[in-house]
Structure formats: C-alpha cells, structure tokens
Design a protein around this motif. Structure first.
Motif, mmCIF file in Angstrom:
data_model
loop_
_atom_site.group_PDB
_atom_site.id
_atom_site.type_symbol
_atom_site.label_atom_id
_atom_site.label_comp_id
_atom_site.label_asym_id
_atom_site.label_seq_id
_atom_site.Cartn_x
_atom_site.Cartn_y
_atom_site.Cartn_z
ATOM 1 N N SER A 1 -24.681 -24.411 24.609
ATOM 2 C CA SER A 1 -25.860 -24.603 23.658
ATOM 3 C C SER A 1 -25.166 -25.141 22.281
ATOM 4 O O SER A 1 -25.812 -25.483 21.355
ATOM 5 N N ASP B 1 -30.184 -26.500 20.403
ATOM 6 C CA ASP B 1 -30.433 -25.170 19.788
ATOM 7 C C ASP B 1 -29.368 -24.224 20.162
ATOM 8 O O ASP B 1 -29.423 -23.973 21.282
ATOM 9 N N CYS C 1 -33.831 -15.255 14.468
ATOM 10 C CA CYS C 1 -34.381 -16.007 14.788
ATOM 11 C C CYS C 1 -35.719 -15.783 15.707
ATOM 12 O O CYS C 1 -36.050 -14.772 16.136
ATOM 13 N N GLY D 1 -37.446 -20.242 17.880
ATOM 14 C CA GLY D 1 -36.491 -21.359 17.863
ATOM 15 C C GLY D 1 -35.788 -21.776 16.787
ATOM 16 O O GLY D 1 -35.012 -22.647 16.484
ATOM 17 N N HIS D 2 -36.348 -20.827 15.613
ATOM 18 C CA HIS D 2 -35.805 -21.411 14.212
ATOM 19 C C HIS D 2 -34.944 -20.087 13.601
ATOM 20 O O HIS D 2 -35.348 -18.985 13.824
ATOM 21 N N TYR E 1 -32.347 -29.087 14.498
ATOM 22 C CA TYR E 1 -31.559 -28.369 15.412
ATOM 23 C C TYR E 1 -30.386 -27.518 14.951
ATOM 24 O O TYR E 1 -29.310 -27.051 15.580
#
Length: 473
Positions: free
Chosen positions: A220, A226, A308, A311-312, A386
């Motif tokens: 990753s 991400d 998190c 996805g952020h 990302y």
C-alpha cells in the motif's frame, strides 16, 4: 692517576683524586696500548656531583614498543612528559655515548652552551608540539570509547545515514539502500500458477508484543495508493520507541487499530453498534490491547491519535492536562458534514474510554463523555486524494502541540515530489527498524536487488520505481 668514588656520612658522592704507581716492568709502550683519555677535574680536591635522581633523569630508558595500534591516553601523556624532560641533541658522532655525567670543566663550557642551544632548536620544539597534538587526539578518542568499530565514510550529497550491524557485516543506510528496500518490500511476485506472495510475512516488530506485517500491507506504500492502517500503527510503535524527549516524556502516538476497528463496527458513529448491538468496550478487542502502552497513555501530556474512516485519514491531538481536543485534517479545515461530526463525537468517546481503561481520568465525565468537542486546526495539507496518511504520519513526527493557538498552525507544506518520496522513507524505516525481528533478512534481500537502468533520473531520491525497472542479482 685514577678517580674513585667515596661515600661520605651524608650519603653524598665525593670524587677524590689518588695516584697509583706502576712498576716500569708492567708499563706498555705507545705502540702496544693507547691510553683512554682521563676525566679532567679542576678546582678543589672534593667536588659533589648531581644526585642519583638527576642521573636517572638524564639517562632514561626507552619503554618497550606498545602492542596496541593506538596507545591509551595515559601512555601517550607519559611519552610526552618524557619528550619534554629530555633535550633533543642530534648525534654527530655515533661512537660518543648519548649520556653525560653532568660534570664539565672550563674548556667544555662552550660545548655545553652549544648543546643547550641545540636543545632549544626549532626541531626540538616541533617534535614536542607534534607529540602534544598526538596526545590530544588520543585522549579525545579514548573519551569516546576504546573498542569502537571503524567508521564508514558517509556518502556526499545524501542525508544523514544510520549505521547498523548484521551477521553479514557493517552496513550503512544510504539513499540507494532505502530505494532497494522499498522495491523489495512493495513488489509482488507471481508464480507459475498465478499465485502472488501478498500474504508473505515481511516484518515482525517487537514492542509490547509481536506486530506482524504482511507484504500486502507494505504494497500500500506504492505510488498513488491508499496506505493501510497497519502501516500507520507500525510507525506509531516505532516513534514511541525513539530515544527522544519528545516521545519519551511529552507525546504518545496511539496505534490506530482499535479505533479503526471500532469505527468499522460503528460506521456512522452510533454509540450502539448495529452489528453487535452493544456499546463500545475496550475489552472487545483483546488482540490489539497489548500494543497500547498504558503508562505513556496516562502520563504524557499530549496524545497523537490517527483516525481513518471511509478511506480518509486525520489526526487527533489530545491535551490530557487541559482536556482539550484538536483535529488536524490534511483535506478539511472543518467538519465536512453532520455525519463527520457524529463520527468525531464517537471517536472522542473511544479515546476517553481508552484512557480510562489504562488508569487515567476520562476526558469528560458522565454523559458528557459522549459529547466531547473537538475543534479543527487550520493547516496546509494534501494536494492529492491518496496522501492523507503520509501527512498524518509526518505530523506525528514533527508537529509541536504547544504551538497550536486559536485553531491555527503555521506550516510550510512540502512539494509533491517530496511527499512521494516519503513512501520510500516509511518502507525502509519499518523494514530496517531495530524493532524488526526480520531486519537482517530485509538487508540481505534488498542488497540482492540491482537497478537495471542506471541514470540520473532513476537514481533520484524522489523517483518511483516499479518491477519493470529492476532486476535481481
């Protein structure tokens, strides 16, 4: 006439001249024997020479050659003292002894003066000065340690590199080594059957417990990907072990595993999970509890807690002394939606429960624990969709909590090529960490990689390399 010594009652030495008469039958001619020149003494019949101590000082014995390559500071200091007490007199006649009894007559006073001038010559001063410099260097090196390994010259143009020992020998973490380590750790291989090695165990961090990372987690870190939560937690564990005042006394980086798992069970920030129909409890996540340092969680004035969701990534800064919370979001300067506000309330509750579980005081008491307020800090952040995890990890390492005032933080952001390079830095930092049980393997495997397309662009520290650019030796 011969000269003999006579010891007086005061234990001083006296020189008394006597005459010896030899029969004519026992004398020799000049052709058979050349008489040895006699020592001439003028003045009275009794003269007291220098004491035995002075005689010993004028005729020192040279110590045996040292067996060490570099003598100790004490030995060097002794040599220097000897050099300063012995006048340096160049030998002009190899047959003349290098010592003197210290007794001279009027005819030898001129020669003695010349010898004194020679002792004070520039050659003697230079010799003593060189020995003095040698003693200073040896004393300085002895203070640092006697049995240190030889130092490897640092590469010019690179940043400060760490050195470490492995069974293979002494290595240096250079930019080239970091690049190779990044390539080895993030590259997937496929066998003849089409299976990949994504589940291969690549790293085992030994801290409060064994934290294992598989290759799929390190993958990753590839460009434009991400970053997964296990990478962020690994960096938290590594930072907490750094021997710096910042992490040993002031800031504790809370691994993100429990918070991320709790948000997956409470996706909309509900206090009662729609999956388990239960409220959040720390005891429900026993596999992640060993990686929480309870002592630091309750003793350090500041807690950095990465979060998190969807996805952020963003970062919580908790001031346990003033019981205030701030949020540093690489993408937002305020909560983007009401859903995010609810998620933040639930996340604050999770942090308060974790501190209480470790033995500290809750951030709020009673029902207010579910209404913890968190203000957003205006800070410059990511330029892509990302890189949020990169910013969060770097902020944990660099942000000074006490400098956050009125919801603002002055920050000089990085150029994008530098942000891209941080992926290489974090991969090598994890794999080459002293906490990594598989560190020696990472070094060996990384060293086996060679770049197949050497060029100034390919070797740039900001260059991203994929499997098409490399070969194995």
């Amino acid at each position: 006439m011969m000269v003999v010594r006579e010891q007086t009652p005061s234990e001083a030495l006296a020189i008394v001249p006597i005459q010896v008469f030899v029969p004519a039958s026992q004398t020799t001619t000049e052709t058979d024997f050349e008489p040895t020149p006699m020592l001439q003494i003028e003045g009275t019949t009794e003269t007291t020479p220098e004491t035995p101590k002075q005689l010993q000082e004028t005729t020192p014995t040279v110590p045996p050659a040292p067996t060490k390559i570099h003598p100790d500071a004490e030995d060097a200091a002794a040599l220097l003292m000897m050099a300063r007490t012995i006048p340096y007199v160049p030998k002009t006649d190899p047959g003349v002894p290098s010592f003197s009894l210290g007794l001279t007559d009027s005819s030898q006073e001129g020669a003695s003066t010349q010898e004194t001038e020679r002792a004070k010559s520039p050659e003697s001063a230079n010799l003593i000065e060189e020995l003095d410099n040698l003693v200073q260097k040896i004393a300085s090196s002895a203070a640092k340690g006697k049995n240190k390994s030889p130092q490897i010259q640092r590469e010019t143009g690179g940043e400060s590199s760490a050195k470490f020992r492995t069974p293979g020998g002494l290595y240096q973490i250079t930019d080239d080594m970091k690049q190779k380590c990044y390539i080895w750790g993030t590259r997937l291989k496929e066998d003849a059957d089409g299976n990949t090695n994504e589940y291969e165990e690549m790293c085992t961090l030994i801290g409060q417990g064994k934290y294992i990372l598989m290759r799929m987690r390190l993958v990753s870190l590839q460009a434009k990907s991400d970053i997964e939560s296990q990478i962020v937690s690994a960096i938290c564990l590594i930072l907490n072990q750094k021997n710096e005042k910042r992490f040993q006394e002031q800031i504790y980086c809370l691994p993100s595993d429990i918070v991320c798992m709790a948000l997956s069970d409470h996706p909309k920030g509900e206090f009662v999970s729609p999956k388990t129909e239960k409220e959040f409890r720390v005891e429900a996540y026993p596999s992640f509890i060993p990686f929480i340092d309870r002592k630091k969680l309750t003793s350090h004035p500041y807690i950095f807690a990465p979060v998190c969701h969807m996805g952020h990534w963003w970062l919580w800064l908790i001031n346990t002394t003033k019981q205030k919370c701030h949020i540093l979001d690489p993408l937002h300067k305020r909560a983007p939606s009401d859903k995010r506000k609810q998620v933040n309330k639930f996340t604050g509750y999770v942090f308060s429960r974790l501190i209480t579980y470790a033995g500290g005081e809750p951030l709020q008491k009673g029902e207010n624990e579910k209404k913890i307020k968190s203000s957003y800090v205006k800070i410059s952040g990511q330029k892509t969709s990302y890189d949020c995890a990169i910013y969060v990890m770097k902020w944990m390492e660099l942000i000074e909590p006490e400098n956050i005032k009125k919801g603002k933080y002055e920050w000089d952001n990085w150029p994008q090529e530098e942000v891209d390079h941080y992926r290489v830095e974090y991969a090598s930092r994890i794999l080459l960490s002293e906490m990594n049980k598989e560190r020696d393997r990472a070094i060996r495997e990384s060293s086996a990689i060679r770049l197949s397309k050497p060029s100034s662009v390919l070797l740039s520290p900001f260059c991203q390399i994929d499997s098409a650019d490399i070969e194995t030796a």
